[in-house]
Design an enzyme around this catalytic site. Structure first.
Site, short mmCIF file in Angstrom:
data_model
loop_
_atom_site.label_atom_id
_atom_site.label_comp_id
_atom_site.label_asym_id
_atom_site.label_seq_id
_atom_site.Cartn_x
_atom_site.Cartn_y
_atom_site.Cartn_z
N HIS A 190 1.01 -0.89 0.10
CA HIS A 190 0.07 0.29 -0.32
C HIS A 190 1.02 1.36 0.45
O HIS A 190 2.11 1.56 0.54
CB HIS A 190 -0.68 -0.04 1.22
CG HIS A 190 -1.47 1.60 0.86
ND1 HIS A 190 -2.34 1.67 0.61
CD2 HIS A 190 -1.60 2.57 2.16
CE1 HIS A 190 -3.21 2.63 0.84
NE2 HIS A 190 -2.63 3.54 1.96
N ASP A 242 -9.93 5.59 -6.90
CA ASP A 242 -11.03 5.46 -8.07
C ASP A 242 -10.77 5.48 -9.39
O ASP A 242 -10.99 6.54 -10.08
CB ASP A 242 -10.66 6.72 -7.19
CG ASP A 242 -11.95 6.61 -6.06
OD1 ASP A 242 -13.44 6.30 -5.73
OD2 ASP A 242 -11.97 7.54 -5.33
N SER A 316 6.39 -0.03 -14.03
CA SER A 316 4.80 -0.76 -14.60
C SER A 316 4.33 -1.84 -15.23
O SER A 316 3.50 -1.69 -16.17
CB SER A 316 4.17 -0.40 -13.12
OG SER A 316 4.48 0.43 -12.57
#
Length: 450
Positions: A190, A242, A316
């Site tokens: 996280h 979101d 990524s």
């Protein structure tokens, strides 16, 4: 399925899950690895210190109009990256710390040539003479599980900080790393604060093609499976606040002289959908054959969706055709790669390696990206929606690398890398025509244990 995934990988529940795994990872029960955890070497005895000297020259020769309006950018800088890793204190739960520091010094790069990403810019657009940063993480270990909290580098297929310029990228948050189960390397994290490659603080923003981390952070959980076996793979899922849920799968085969690697991502918007509607599947398949120092690679990559395959964090993207300049990840893009590697150690020059590759992408169509989203925003000056990429986009890239690493002597492990990149595109692709040169000289000073 989607509802369950949202609940499972929500940020709060992931943090709780990390804590529970750490507490319950005592070496008991048949599901855990049969071998006992290695005894701790101690906080001081298990520590190490390394200073990496990195001299970096980067030039960009733009053959088409660039976003900055410059025809040429060039910077040369010297960086020092210090990394300290402690061992762990004794006991059921061992404690340790990791720390890093960075100093970057400008050697060349005036206002007219600034902006390569090596150095931060001042208010007048000039390269700063120097910049520095520092950070660290507290880590706890029990059995074969480590929980780290603080600023660190991260390496997973769904969130990976990059190390492509003078300073590595860093992320601040929580990372769980567990090898309790044989043939399973579990990672969960996280992260809410980020330090970009040319920044001194962790208040920066990791941005992609149409997304960013400004609205929050990123959470992920996954596992690398059978890492030391001939056949292995990986499964991951991530949640960008979101914005999206992103799923990743890998399957690879390693045999003598043969390596086959397949990767697939699926991305769907969720919550407030701050980047707009996203429904994207991207995959690649690569095969490499190696014999007598020669390596031959062929790869194919395809993007299915009206938006690009997007990501945050510089590395990524584990697709085969994501290379030095372009990622070949445009909407509906299909691309193929041909690559050749030569290890001249087989011919009496150990440490010298050569690589060249060519990637061609076409079929790009960004005109169907949802209007008002991050990939087709509204332009107030024209009163129209302007997609990032048009219809019929195509481009190609050619890379040439030459790298030499000293194998012995006082300067052992000194490396010199010379890279030349050429990228060409039509107007619908959205990229630019550029010739790029890298020269990177690195020398690691390893001080070992104290």
């Amino acid at each position: 399925m989607l509802v369950a995934s949202k609940a499972l990988f929500a940020a709060q529940e992931l943090r709780v899950a990390c804590a529970l795994v750490l507490v319950t990872c005592a070496p008991s029960g048949t599901a855990l690895a049969s071998q006992a955890a290695q005894p701790s070497q101690g906080f001081r005895e298990g520590s190490s210190l390394e200073v990496l000297s990195r001299n970096f020259y980067l030039s960009n020769d733009y053959r088409s109009p660039s976003p900055s309006g410059k025809n040429y950018t060039q910077e040369w800088a010297q960086g020092f990256i210090t990394s300290f890793e402690s061992g762990f204190t004794s006991g059921a739960i061992g404690f340790g710390i990791d720390a890093h520091g960075f100093l970057g010094l400008k050697l060349d790069g005036g206002k007219g040539h600034s902006g390569t990403g090596l150095l931060p810019l001042d208010q007048e657009g000039r390269s700063e003479d120097d910049y520095s940063s520092g950070g660290g993480a507290l880590k706890l270990r029990t059995s074969r599980t480590t929980l780290s909290f603080g600023e660190m580098t991260v390496e997973t297929p769904v969130f990976d900080t990059a190390d492509k310029r003078l300073q590595p990228e860093y992320a601040t948050g929580l990372l769980l790393d567990s090898r309790e189960i044989d043939d399973m390397h579990l990672l969960a994290g996280h992260f809410t604060a980020f330090k970009n490659q040319n920044a001194s603080t962790s208040k920066g923003d990791f941005a992609g093609y149409g997304v960013s981390t400004r609205t929050g952070g990123i959470d992920f959980i996954g596992a690398n499976l059978f890492e030391e076996r001939p056949i292995g793979g990986a499964l991951y899922v991530s949640q960008l606040s979101d914005t999206w849920h992103q799923y990743y799968g890998n399957l690879h085969l390693k045999q003598s002289g043969v390596f086959v690697d397949g990767n697939v991502y699926h991305t769907r918007d969720y919550g407030e959908s701050v980047a707009g509607a996203i429904d994207n599947t991207a995959y690649s398949l690569a095969g490499k054959y190696t014999a007598a120092g020669h390596g031959f690679t062929l790869a194919y990559q395809k993007i299915n969706g009206d938006t690009p395959f997007d990501f945050v964090g510089g590395d990524s993207i584990y697709l085969a055709n994501s290379i030095k300049y372009a990622d070949f990840n445009g909407p509906h893009e299909r691309s193929w790669q041909a690559r050749y590697d030569l290890d001249l150690g087989s011919y009496g020059i150990p440490g010298l390696k050569f690589m060249t590759r060519y990637v061609n992408g076409r079929g790009i169509d960004g005109t169907h990206a949802p209007q008002g989203g991050g990939y087709n925003p509204f332009d107030e000056s024209t009163g129209e929606y302007v997609p990032q990429q048009g219809d019929g986009g195509r481009h190609w890239e050619r890379d040439i690398d030459l790298r030499y690493v000293l194998q012995s002597g006082p300067a052992k492990d000194l490396s010199v890398q010379l890279s030349h990149v050429v990228h060409r595109a039509n107007s619908a692709q959205g990229g630019g025509d550029i010739d790029r040169i890298y020269i990177v000289i690195e020398y690691p000073l390893k001080f070992g244990r104290f």
